[in-house]
Design a protein around this motif. Sequence first.
Motif, PDB file in Angstrom:
ATOM      1  N   SER A 251      60.204  38.980  59.767  1.00 35.07           N
ATOM      2  CA  SER A 251      61.044  38.868  60.954  1.00 35.07           C
ATOM      3  C   SER A 251      60.223  38.699  62.229  1.00 35.07           C
ATOM      4  O   SER A 251      60.744  38.256  63.245  1.00 35.07           O
ATOM      5  CB  SER A 251      61.933  40.111  61.081  1.00 35.07           C
ATOM      6  OG  SER A 251      61.130  41.270  61.201  1.00 35.07           O
ATOM      7  N   TRP A 252      58.940  39.017  62.192  1.00 32.07           N
ATOM      8  CA  TRP A 252      58.099  38.880  63.387  1.00 32.07           C
ATOM      9  C   TRP A 252      57.339  37.551  63.421  1.00 32.07           C
ATOM     10  O   TRP A 252      56.433  37.354  64.220  1.00 32.07           O
ATOM     11  CB  TRP A 252      57.150  40.067  63.542  1.00 32.07           C
ATOM     12  CG  TRP A 252      56.134  40.265  62.452  1.00 32.07           C
ATOM     13  CD1 TRP A 252      54.913  39.675  62.349  1.00 32.07           C
ATOM     14  CD2 TRP A 252      56.246  41.128  61.319  1.00 32.07           C
ATOM     15  NE1 TRP A 252      54.261  40.102  61.213  1.00 32.07           N
ATOM     16  CE2 TRP A 252      55.057  41.009  60.565  1.00 32.07           C
ATOM     17  CE3 TRP A 252      57.235  41.999  60.857  1.00 32.07           C
ATOM     18  CZ2 TRP A 252      54.832  41.714  59.392  1.00 32.07           C
ATOM     19  CZ3 TRP A 252      56.991  42.701  59.689  1.00 32.07           C
ATOM     20  CH2 TRP A 252      55.820  42.561  58.977  1.00 32.07           C
TER      21      TRP A 252
ATOM     22  N   TYR B 124      49.359  35.638  58.023  1.00 31.76           N
ATOM     23  CA  TYR B 124      49.234  34.316  58.643  1.00 31.76           C
ATOM     24  C   TYR B 124      50.323  34.230  59.701  1.00 31.76           C
ATOM     25  O   TYR B 124      51.510  34.320  59.385  1.00 31.76           O
ATOM     26  CB  TYR B 124      49.380  33.166  57.640  1.00 31.76           C
ATOM     27  CG  TYR B 124      49.471  31.831  58.340  1.00 31.76           C
ATOM     28  CD1 TYR B 124      48.395  31.345  59.085  1.00 31.76           C
ATOM     29  CD2 TYR B 124      50.644  31.093  58.321  1.00 31.76           C
ATOM     30  CE1 TYR B 124      48.484  30.159  59.764  1.00 31.76           C
ATOM     31  CE2 TYR B 124      50.725  29.893  59.005  1.00 31.76           C
ATOM     32  CZ  TYR B 124      49.652  29.420  59.713  1.00 31.76           C
ATOM     33  OH  TYR B 124      49.747  28.251  60.407  1.00 31.76           O
ATOM     34  N   ASP B 125      49.923  34.081  60.948  1.00 32.88           N
ATOM     35  CA  ASP B 125      50.848  34.026  62.077  1.00 32.88           C
ATOM     36  C   ASP B 125      51.260  32.578  62.304  1.00 32.88           C
ATOM     37  O   ASP B 125      50.421  31.721  62.580  1.00 32.88           O
ATOM     38  CB  ASP B 125      50.187  34.598  63.326  1.00 32.88           C
ATOM     39  CG  ASP B 125      51.146  34.814  64.455  1.00 32.88           C
ATOM     40  OD1 ASP B 125      52.315  34.380  64.368  1.00 32.88           O
ATOM     41  OD2 ASP B 125      50.726  35.434  65.453  1.00 32.88           O
ATOM     42  N   TYR B 126      52.552  32.288  62.188  1.00 33.31           N
ATOM     43  CA  TYR B 126      53.057  30.928  62.369  1.00 33.31           C
ATOM     44  C   TYR B 126      52.999  30.446  63.811  1.00 33.31           C
ATOM     45  O   TYR B 126      53.094  29.264  64.071  1.00 33.31           O
ATOM     46  CB  TYR B 126      54.500  30.827  61.852  1.00 33.31           C
ATOM     47  CG  TYR B 126      54.610  30.880  60.354  1.00 33.31           C
ATOM     48  CD1 TYR B 126      54.232  29.803  59.569  1.00 33.31           C
ATOM     49  CD2 TYR B 126      55.096  32.009  59.725  1.00 33.31           C
ATOM     50  CE1 TYR B 126      54.333  29.841  58.189  1.00 33.31           C
ATOM     51  CE2 TYR B 126      55.210  32.055  58.325  1.00 33.31           C
ATOM     52  CZ  TYR B 126      54.817  30.976  57.574  1.00 33.31           C
ATOM     53  OH  TYR B 126      54.930  31.030  56.215  1.00 33.31           O
ATOM     54  N   LYS B 127      52.838  31.346  64.757  1.00 34.75           N
ATOM     55  CA  LYS B 127      52.895  30.971  66.182  1.00 34.75           C
ATOM     56  C   LYS B 127      51.635  30.314  66.646  1.00 34.75           C
ATOM     57  O   LYS B 127      50.552  30.601  66.453  1.00 34.75           O
ATOM     58  CB  LYS B 127      53.197  32.197  67.033  1.00 34.75           C
ATOM     59  CG  LYS B 127      54.564  32.745  66.712  1.00 34.75           C
ATOM     60  CD  LYS B 127      54.809  34.013  67.468  1.00 34.75           C
ATOM     61  CE  LYS B 127      56.128  34.603  67.001  1.00 34.75           C
ATOM     62  NZ  LYS B 127      56.412  35.882  67.537  1.00 34.75           N
TER      63      LYS B 127
END
Length: 138
Positions: free
Chosen positions: A115-116, A135-138
């Motif tokens: 959710s983050w 793994y951060d999609y942003k």
Amino acid sequence: MASIHTYLNFNGNTEAAFNHYKSVFGGDFITIQRFKDSPGCDGMKADDLDKIMHIALPIGGSILMGTDITDPMPPATYGTGISLSVDAQSESEAHKIFNGLADGGSITMALEKTSWGALFGMVTDKFGIPWMINYDYK
């Protein structure tokens, strides 16, 4: 700014653990030192002389290091007090690292979209070390 690197203690299986980590993360060891090749270790038990005194594997901009605990030091214990956190550079890299660390270990939280806004999962490897893969999609 100072750098922080991780140093792991193992109960005689450091070499196996680090060969596994090398297969997961790639790269080459910076150093492998055995007790038998180090000054001041002449009085050690014969069984301990071939164990790893110091090993280092670069991963990204950090270095993962380790040693074998030998007598008379107390054995290493593992638990929930600390986890190693890996920030992958891609979704495919996150899956590769997670699956490699999960091989022979146990999955605490499946690698899933969160959710983050990240792909995140937790695993304890076959050597008892807890890991968090992100793994951060942003």
